[in-house]
Design an enzyme around this catalytic site. Structure first.
Site, PDB file in Angstrom:
ATOM      1  N   HIS A 114      39.240 -30.726   7.568  1.00  0.00           N
ATOM      2  CA  HIS A 114      37.946 -30.925   6.895  1.00  0.00           C
ATOM      3  C   HIS A 114      37.998 -31.982   5.799  1.00  0.00           C
ATOM      4  O   HIS A 114      36.967 -32.309   5.214  1.00  0.00           O
ATOM      5  CB  HIS A 114      37.450 -29.592   6.332  1.00  0.00           C
ATOM      6  CG  HIS A 114      37.023 -28.630   7.401  1.00  0.00           C
ATOM      7  ND1 HIS A 114      35.719 -28.483   7.801  1.00  0.00           N
ATOM      8  CD2 HIS A 114      37.742 -27.798   8.202  1.00  0.00           C
ATOM      9  CE1 HIS A 114      35.638 -27.601   8.775  1.00  0.00           C
ATOM     10  NE2 HIS A 114      36.858 -27.163   9.038  1.00  0.00           N
ATOM     11  N   ASP A 125      35.770 -38.334   0.320  1.00  0.00           N
ATOM     12  CA  ASP A 125      35.268 -37.048   0.815  1.00  0.00           C
ATOM     13  C   ASP A 125      35.388 -37.030   2.332  1.00  0.00           C
ATOM     14  O   ASP A 125      35.008 -38.009   2.981  1.00  0.00           O
ATOM     15  CB  ASP A 125      33.787 -36.891   0.419  1.00  0.00           C
ATOM     16  CG  ASP A 125      33.426 -35.449   0.077  1.00  0.00           C
ATOM     17  OD1 ASP A 125      34.048 -34.537   0.658  1.00  0.00           O
ATOM     18  OD2 ASP A 125      32.517 -35.242  -0.742  1.00  0.00           O
TER      19      ASP A 125
HETATM   20  P1  ADQ Z   1      33.409 -29.381   0.072  1.00  0.00           P
HETATM   21  O1  ADQ Z   1      34.375 -30.256  -0.643  1.00  0.00           O
HETATM   22  O2  ADQ Z   1      33.181 -28.059  -0.542  1.00  0.00           O
HETATM   23  O3  ADQ Z   1      33.810 -29.195   1.615  1.00  0.00           O
HETATM   24  P2  ADQ Z   1      30.665 -30.361   0.875  1.00  0.00           P
HETATM   25  O4  ADQ Z   1      30.778 -30.894   2.246  1.00  0.00           O
HETATM   26  O5  ADQ Z   1      29.740 -31.173   0.039  1.00  0.00           O
HETATM   27  O6  ADQ Z   1      32.034 -30.266   0.088  1.00  0.00           O
HETATM   28  O7  ADQ Z   1      30.106 -28.885   0.997  1.00  0.00           O
HETATM   29  C1  ADQ Z   1      29.741 -28.182  -0.121  1.00  0.00           C
HETATM   30  C2  ADQ Z   1      28.806 -27.039   0.259  1.00  0.00           C
HETATM   31  O8  ADQ Z   1      28.709 -26.184  -0.861  1.00  0.00           O
HETATM   32  C3  ADQ Z   1      27.418 -27.533   0.603  1.00  0.00           C
HETATM   33  O9  ADQ Z   1      26.906 -26.777   1.654  1.00  0.00           O
HETATM   34  C4  ADQ Z   1      26.638 -27.263  -0.685  1.00  0.00           C
HETATM   35  O10 ADQ Z   1      25.290 -26.935  -0.505  1.00  0.00           O
HETATM   36  C5  ADQ Z   1      27.375 -26.101  -1.285  1.00  0.00           C
HETATM   37  N1  ADQ Z   1      27.271 -26.190  -2.749  1.00  0.00           N
HETATM   38  C6  ADQ Z   1      27.817 -27.107  -3.545  1.00  0.00           C
HETATM   39  N2  ADQ Z   1      27.417 -26.892  -4.827  1.00  0.00           N
HETATM   40  C7  ADQ Z   1      26.607 -25.832  -4.802  1.00  0.00           C
HETATM   41  C8  ADQ Z   1      25.866 -25.119  -5.776  1.00  0.00           C
HETATM   42  N3  ADQ Z   1      25.845 -25.468  -7.050  1.00  0.00           N
HETATM   43  N4  ADQ Z   1      25.146 -24.063  -5.367  1.00  0.00           N
HETATM   44  C9  ADQ Z   1      25.143 -23.708  -4.097  1.00  0.00           C
HETATM   45  N5  ADQ Z   1      25.783 -24.339  -3.132  1.00  0.00           N
HETATM   46  C10 ADQ Z   1      26.520 -25.384  -3.476  1.00  0.00           C
HETATM   47  C11 ADQ Z   1      34.901 -29.618   2.452  1.00  0.00           C
HETATM   48  C12 ADQ Z   1      35.202 -31.124   2.440  1.00  0.00           C
HETATM   49  C13 ADQ Z   1      33.941 -31.915   2.800  1.00  0.00           C
HETATM   50  C14 ADQ Z   1      33.395 -31.437   4.152  1.00  0.00           C
HETATM   51  C15 ADQ Z   1      33.285 -29.907   4.194  1.00  0.00           C
HETATM   52  C16 ADQ Z   1      32.958 -29.411   5.600  1.00  0.00           C
HETATM   53  O11 ADQ Z   1      35.694 -31.535   1.178  1.00  0.00           O
HETATM   54  O12 ADQ Z   1      34.207 -33.308   2.861  1.00  0.00           O
HETATM   55  O13 ADQ Z   1      32.106 -31.994   4.351  1.00  0.00           O
HETATM   56  O14 ADQ Z   1      34.495 -29.276   3.792  1.00  0.00           O
HETATM   57  O15 ADQ Z   1      33.875 -29.890   6.525  1.00  0.00           O
END
Ligand code: ADQ
Length: 464
Positions: A155, A362
């Site tokens: 991921h 990312d």
């Molecule tokens: P993350 O690094 O956690 O995931 P991301 O893909 O942006 O990053 O996913 C974060 C999730 O958490 C999103 O669904 C978002 O809505 C939720 N989130 C973040 N802040 C929040 C808040 N304040 N309240 C509620 N929800 C919140 C890792 C990798 C990424 C990859 C994903 C999936 O780092 O690059 O996209 O896995 O593979």
């Protein structure tokens, strides 16, 4: 149809409040449809590891979890996973810590996962292992005699070879990936780096999706993850989102809102984002008092020192920028350290004229896709996106920027605020098409299909 065994560090148990992320929902749907088990760490610790498995069934999804020892959590989770691999794979070798204890703990816990999971796996099952916490697991399962189809999905980014070789025993880690049938990455860029390593460091051979090294051939593919688009669009049009939208808009008093939503992590470029926004306020004094940056960033991994440091840095930076630019009736940054349920988040996204998604690196970034999905088609906002996010490979109609450059960020904010409706609609329509076509169900189906096909190839090879 064969059963699916999902193995990941943490297991997300479905609940009635619908507070799971898109990935968890998609995997739960697959488990419901095919039957199977989701195996992982419970998140709890125990004095002495016993291997005792806690089985649960929620909303038709069976889960099997184990508790780990305190030392396991320190060395495997907080150590090798989050202080060694996470920074290294996000190109931050300055933050990566190399300690033998961490590596030992990582291998020990992977062995514990293998011991736990193997008796649960039947000969026909398809096994899908997730992320950097569990890279060696497939190899450990093979050592136990498993001949099943086993896939692995990473991921996070795959780092360039020149950085990866700074990891002690890097070749052992990469060789372990050759125990899988299919290895998936989010983008061609991460896949290219993986191929480069295999060719240069292992003397391997690349033939399209097929990669051979050490006598094993695997498939390595780019398969970008998406969000649950229909669910997110529905959430954006629901009553909870509408209430949140109204609450936020009322508080803005006609000001334009810019939104950032991230886990509090140094890879997300929050410090650079605050500095870019401050640059915008400095360069555009006529806009002072007319815009607000709402940054939502719940703390994560707070046991790790680098995460405590980024939190302290951001606290003081937000304070400094607010101190410098605030007026009696206006604060330029609203910095919120809490998470919100998805429906509320959808309303917040919709109330923002700009989604500011500027990670330094990312794997994908789902927030960018959620921002797009939450927009009002008749009056969509503008996505400003880091070119270093995996999502930039698909969302080419965002305003793509270099997050390290405060000038570029400042210019992009100006451009977004002035963008005519027609252009906003054109860009949004193109991005929304990508978000809807390659959503999380597409991702799951595409990866699973490759895994099924891989098995057929192997069987044919065996026959010959
Ligand atoms: P993350 O690094 O956690 O995931 P991301 O893909 O942006 O990053 O996913 C974060 C999730 O958490 C999103 O669904 C978002 O809505 C939720 N989130 C973040 N802040 C929040 C808040 N304040 N309240 C509620 N929800 C919140 C890792 C990798 C990424 C990859 C994903 C999936 O780092 O690059 O996209 O896995 O593979």
């Amino acid at each position: 149809m064969s059963r699916l065994i999902v193995i990941s560090n943490r297991v997300s148990r479905p609940n009635k409040n619908g507070e799971q992320g898109g990935l968890a929902v998609a995997l739960a749907a697959a488990l419901r449809q095919r039957g199977g088990i989701w195996v992982g760490w419970s998140g709890d610790t125990t004095d002495k590891f016993t291997g005792q498995i806690a089985f649960n069934e929620d909303e038709g999804v069976r889960t099997a979890t184990i508790d780990l020892e305190e030392q396991d959590v320190d060395e495997y989770y907080n150590g090798y996973a989050n202080r060694t691999l996470w920074p290294l794979f996000h190109f931050r070798i300055d933050l990566a810590e190399y300690a033998r204890d961490f590596e030992g703990g990582y291998n020990r816990v992977n062995q514990r996962f293998a011991d736990t999971a193997s008796p649960l796996i039947e000969s026909d099952d398809v096994v899908w292992i997730h992320d950097y916490h569990l890279i060696p697991l497939g190899q450990l399962l093979r050592k136990k005699g498993l001949k099943n189809r086993i896939g692995f999905f990473l991921h996070i980014p795959w780092p360039p070879t020149r950085l990866l070789v700074s990891l002690p025993h890097h070749s052992k880690l990469v060789e372990a990936l050759f125990a899988y049938d299919v290895v998936g990455f989010h983008t061609e860029e991460w896949l290219e780096s993986f191929r480069h390593y295999v060719e240069k460091e292992m003397g391997g051979r690349v033939d399209g999706d097929f990669i051979t090294a050490g006598g094993r051939t695997i498939q390595a593919i780019a398969c970008p993850i998406g969000i649950d688009a229909p669910e997110f669009v529905a959430a954006s049009n629901g009553t909870v989102a509408a209430e949140m939208y109204k609450r936020v808009c009322d508080s803005l008093q006609e000001r334009a809102m810019i939104v950032g939503v991230d886990r509090l992590d140094y890879s997300k470029g929050l410090e650079e984002r605050f500095n870019g926004y401050a640059r915008f306020l400095k360069d555009n004094s006529q806009m002072q008092g007319k815009v607000v940056l709402v940054q939502i960033a719940p703390p994560s991994r707070s046991d790790v020192a680098s995460y405590q440091e980024i939190r302290a840095t951001l606290d003081s930076l937000a304070g400094r920028i607010n101190g410098e630019y605030s007026d009696v009736d206006w604060t330029p940054i609203r910095y919120v350290n809490q998470g919100y349920p998805r429906e509320k988040l959808a309303g917040i996204y919709r109330s923002a004229r700009i989604g500011l998604v500027t990670p330094l690196r990312d794997g994908m970034n789902l927030v960018a896709k959620e921002y797009v999905a939450a927009q009002d088609p008749a009056d969509p906002g503008v996505l400003i996106l880091s070119r270093f996010a995996g999502a930039a490979h698909q969302l080419k109609d965002a305003l793509l920027i270099n997050p390290y450059s405060p000038e570029e960020m400042s210019d992009a904010i100006s451009k977004a605020l002035a963008m005519p409706l027609e252009e906003r609609k054109r860009r949004w329509t193109a991005m929304m098409q990508s978000v809807q076509e390659q959503d999380v169900s597409w991702w799951r189906a595409t990866f699973s299909q490759r895994l099924e096909e891989a098995a057929e190839v192997r069987q044919t090879e065996d026959v010959e």
